[in-house]
Design a protein around this motif. Structure first.
Motif, short mmCIF file in Angstrom:
data_model
loop_
_atom_site.label_atom_id
_atom_site.label_comp_id
_atom_site.label_asym_id
_atom_site.label_seq_id
_atom_site.Cartn_x
_atom_site.Cartn_y
_atom_site.Cartn_z
N ILE A 87 0.78 -1.12 0.03
CA ILE A 87 0.00 0.10 -0.06
C ILE A 87 0.82 1.27 -0.08
CG2 ILE A 87 -1.76 1.37 1.18
CD1 ILE A 87 -2.84 -1.40 0.28
N GLU A 94 0.79 5.27 0.51
CA GLU A 94 -0.02 6.33 1.24
C GLU A 94 0.78 7.53 0.86
OE1 GLU A 94 -2.13 4.21 4.77
OE2 GLU A 94 -0.48 5.39 5.31
N PHE A 137 0.61 11.45 1.95
CA PHE A 137 -0.06 12.35 3.20
C PHE A 137 0.63 13.93 3.40
CE2 PHE A 137 3.16 9.75 4.88
CZ PHE A 137 4.30 10.49 5.82
N HIS A 178 -0.59 13.12 10.76
CA HIS A 178 -0.81 12.86 9.05
C HIS A 178 -2.14 13.03 8.68
CE1 HIS A 178 3.32 10.37 9.68
NE2 HIS A 178 3.53 11.87 9.44
N ILE A 184 -3.88 11.57 5.54
CA ILE A 184 -3.81 10.72 4.30
C ILE A 184 -4.55 11.38 3.18
CG2 ILE A 184 -4.31 8.73 3.02
CD1 ILE A 184 -3.63 7.24 5.89
N ASP A 227 -4.35 10.05 -0.25
CA ASP A 227 -4.58 8.91 -1.26
C ASP A 227 -3.83 7.69 -0.65
OD1 ASP A 227 -5.94 7.70 -3.30
OD2 ASP A 227 -4.85 9.05 -4.85
N ARG A 228 -4.44 6.74 -1.31
CA ARG A 228 -3.78 5.33 -0.94
C ARG A 228 -3.98 4.49 -2.29
NH1 ARG A 228 -5.86 2.12 3.96
NH2 ARG A 228 -3.75 1.60 4.32
N GLU A 265 -2.81 0.72 -4.11
CA GLU A 265 -2.35 -0.49 -3.75
C GLU A 265 -1.33 -0.94 -5.08
OE1 GLU A 265 -5.39 -3.52 -3.50
OE2 GLU A 265 -6.29 -2.67 -1.65
N GLU A 317 4.85 -0.45 8.29
CA GLU A 317 5.77 0.56 7.38
C GLU A 317 7.19 0.16 7.17
OE1 GLU A 317 7.30 4.71 9.24
OE2 GLU A 317 5.19 5.17 8.50
#
Length: 73
Positions: A4, A6, A8, A17, A19, A21-22, A24, A62
């Protein structure tokens, strides 16, 4: 393996933080995902410009953080 990515913003007063957008990304190794993340950092259409990007592995851990003002992890 699924990762994923991210994007931010970081609030200056307390480093919180938000976010933006994320994404995949299925890749064989972390280096491939880093290249994709840094490319998207400059080109992905988001409501605001992100301050940084981080990559999470399939367990949610992370594994990489980068920003123009931050050192690479």
């Amino acid at each position: 393996m699924m990762f994923i990515i991210e994007f931010f913003r970081v609030r200056g007063t307390d480093e919180a933080h938000a976010i933006l957008d994320r994404v995949e990304h299925d890749a064989t190794d972390l280096e491939d995902v880093k290249v994709r993340a840094l490319s998207l950092f400059e080109t992905l259409d988001m409501p605001q410009k992100p301050d940084a990007v981080r990559i999470l592995d399939h367990t949610g851990e992370e594994v990489f953080v980068w920003g123009p003002e931050r050192p690479s992890a």
